[in-house]
Design a protein around this motif. Sequence first.
Motif, PDB file in Angstrom:
ATOM      1  N   CYS A  24       0.952  -0.958   0.210  1.00  0.00           N
ATOM      2  CA  CYS A  24      -0.230  -0.350   0.376  1.00  0.00           C
ATOM      3  C   CYS A  24       0.681   1.107   0.345  1.00  0.00           C
ATOM      4  CB  CYS A  24      -0.837   0.030   1.253  1.00  0.00           C
ATOM      5  SG  CYS A  24      -2.593  -1.677   1.260  1.00  0.00           S
ATOM      6  N   ILE A  25       1.840   0.941   0.535  1.00  0.00           N
ATOM      7  CA  ILE A  25       2.689   2.056   0.832  1.00  0.00           C
ATOM      8  C   ILE A  25       3.541   2.701  -0.779  1.00  0.00           C
ATOM      9  CG2 ILE A  25       5.065   3.392   1.947  1.00  0.00           C
ATOM     10  CD1 ILE A  25       3.983   1.307   4.570  1.00  0.00           C
ATOM     11  N   ARG A  26       3.937   1.307  -1.197  1.00  0.00           N
ATOM     12  CA  ARG A  26       5.232   1.893  -2.413  1.00  0.00           C
ATOM     13  C   ARG A  26       3.944   2.392  -3.446  1.00  0.00           C
ATOM     14  NH1 ARG A  26       9.698  -0.440  -3.057  1.00  0.00           N
ATOM     15  NH2 ARG A  26      10.266  -2.111  -1.173  1.00  0.00           N
ATOM     16  N   ASN A  27       1.557   1.693  -3.424  1.00  0.00           N
ATOM     17  CA  ASN A  27       1.482   1.982  -4.670  1.00  0.00           C
ATOM     18  C   ASN A  27       0.970   3.791  -4.522  1.00  0.00           C
ATOM     19  OD1 ASN A  27       1.683  -0.343  -5.957  1.00  0.00           O
ATOM     20  ND2 ASN A  27      -0.555  -0.742  -4.841  1.00  0.00           N
ATOM     21  N   TYR A  28       0.989   4.215  -3.044  1.00  0.00           N
ATOM     22  CA  TYR A  28       0.635   5.715  -3.238  1.00  0.00           C
ATOM     23  C   TYR A  28       1.644   6.491  -3.105  1.00  0.00           C
ATOM     24  CZ  TYR A  28      -4.217   5.225  -0.355  1.00  0.00           C
ATOM     25  OH  TYR A  28      -5.417   5.490  -0.090  1.00  0.00           O
ATOM     26  N   VAL A  29       2.780   5.735  -2.959  1.00  0.00           N
ATOM     27  CA  VAL A  29       3.903   6.904  -3.409  1.00  0.00           C
ATOM     28  C   VAL A  29       4.366   6.940  -5.079  1.00  0.00           C
ATOM     29  CG1 VAL A  29       6.155   7.439  -2.894  1.00  0.00           C
ATOM     30  CG2 VAL A  29       5.093   6.660  -1.167  1.00  0.00           C
ATOM     31  N   ARG A  30       3.749   5.687  -5.320  1.00  0.00           N
ATOM     32  CA  ARG A  30       4.058   5.472  -6.725  1.00  0.00           C
ATOM     33  C   ARG A  30       2.691   6.387  -8.031  1.00  0.00           C
ATOM     34  NH1 ARG A  30       1.790   2.081 -10.011  1.00  0.00           N
ATOM     35  NH2 ARG A  30       0.429   0.976  -8.877  1.00  0.00           N
ATOM     36  N   ARG A  31       1.749   6.451  -7.406  1.00  0.00           N
ATOM     37  CA  ARG A  31       0.675   6.439  -7.562  1.00  0.00           C
ATOM     38  C   ARG A  31       0.525   8.311  -7.512  1.00  0.00           C
ATOM     39  NH1 ARG A  31      -3.700   2.402  -5.707  1.00  0.00           N
ATOM     40  NH2 ARG A  31      -2.627   0.939  -7.999  1.00  0.00           N
ATOM     41  N   ASN A  32       1.095   8.686  -5.700  1.00  0.00           N
ATOM     42  CA  ASN A  32       0.531  10.468  -5.952  1.00  0.00           C
ATOM     43  C   ASN A  32       2.000  10.769  -5.810  1.00  0.00           C
ATOM     44  OD1 ASN A  32      -1.498  10.506  -6.022  1.00  0.00           O
ATOM     45  ND2 ASN A  32      -1.375   8.873  -3.687  1.00  0.00           N
ATOM     46  N   PRO A  33       3.395  11.414  -6.939  1.00  0.00           N
ATOM     47  CA  PRO A  33       4.458  11.821  -6.415  1.00  0.00           C
ATOM     48  C   PRO A  33       5.018  12.693  -5.700  1.00  0.00           C
ATOM     49  CG  PRO A  33       4.107  11.462  -8.875  1.00  0.00           C
ATOM     50  CD  PRO A  33       2.910  10.462  -7.716  1.00  0.00           C
ATOM     51  N   ARG A  34       3.838  12.907  -5.352  1.00  0.00           N
ATOM     52  CA  ARG A  34       4.381  14.705  -5.004  1.00  0.00           C
ATOM     53  C   ARG A  34       3.823  14.620  -3.603  1.00  0.00           C
ATOM     54  NH1 ARG A  34       6.601  18.647  -8.037  1.00  0.00           N
ATOM     55  NH2 ARG A  34       4.545  20.535  -6.321  1.00  0.00           N
ATOM     56  N   ILE A  35       3.273  13.327  -3.404  1.00  0.00           N
ATOM     57  CA  ILE A  35       2.621  13.104  -1.458  1.00  0.00           C
ATOM     58  C   ILE A  35       3.437  13.418  -0.427  1.00  0.00           C
ATOM     59  CG2 ILE A  35       2.993  10.773  -1.062  1.00  0.00           C
ATOM     60  CD1 ILE A  35       0.019  10.791  -0.606  1.00  0.00           C
ATOM     61  N   THR A  36       3.341  14.178  -0.011  1.00  0.00           N
ATOM     62  CA  THR A  36       4.653  14.052   1.709  1.00  0.00           C
ATOM     63  C   THR A  36       3.987  13.151   2.524  1.00  0.00           C
ATOM     64  OG1 THR A  36       2.779  15.711   2.935  1.00  0.00           O
ATOM     65  CG2 THR A  36       4.701  16.943   1.735  1.00  0.00           C
ATOM     66  N   LEU A  37       5.022  13.076   3.211  1.00  0.00           N
ATOM     67  CA  LEU A  37       4.499  11.840   4.118  1.00  0.00           C
ATOM     68  C   LEU A  37       3.604  12.125   5.306  1.00  0.00           C
ATOM     69  CD1 LEU A  37       6.081   9.985   5.944  1.00  0.00           C
ATOM     70  CD2 LEU A  37       7.509  10.864   7.390  1.00  0.00           C
TER      71      LEU A  37
END
Length: 116
Positions: free
Chosen positions: A30-43
Motif C-alpha cells: 500500500c505504501i509503495r502504491n500510494y507513493v507511486r501513484r502520488n509522487p508529490r505526496i508528503t509524509l
Amino acid sequence: YNGTKESITDKSHRPKSKHPNAHTNQEIRCIRNYVRRNPRITLCELWIKLKREKGYKRTITALYRVMRRLDIKFYKGMNNNEQQRISFEIDEDYKEIYNYVKDYKNSITSKNEIEL
C-alpha cells in the motif's frame, strides 16, 4: 557441540522469521502504491491517507523508518525558490484585484460627494 572448533564458532544471529510487529507485505505494498501513484505526496499526507483509507495503525515515525529502510522516496515539499515564485504570482493577481476595488470605491465616493 561435537568436539571440533568449527562447532563452537559464532554463527548467524539473524532470525528465521519476521518480527511479529514488523510491517506486513500488504502494508508495504500500500505504501509503495500510494507513493507511486502520488509522487508529490508528503509524509504526513501519506500517513493520514493510509490511516483513513487502509486502516493503518502505526505511527508516522514507523512509516518514516520503513520508507527509509526500503529506500522509498517521498516528496519533501517545495523549495524556497518555488514558494517565492508562487507567492509573487499570487501577489500580482491580488494587486490587480486590489486596484480594481480601490478604483471602484473611489468612483462611488466621488458620486456621493457630487450628490451632496
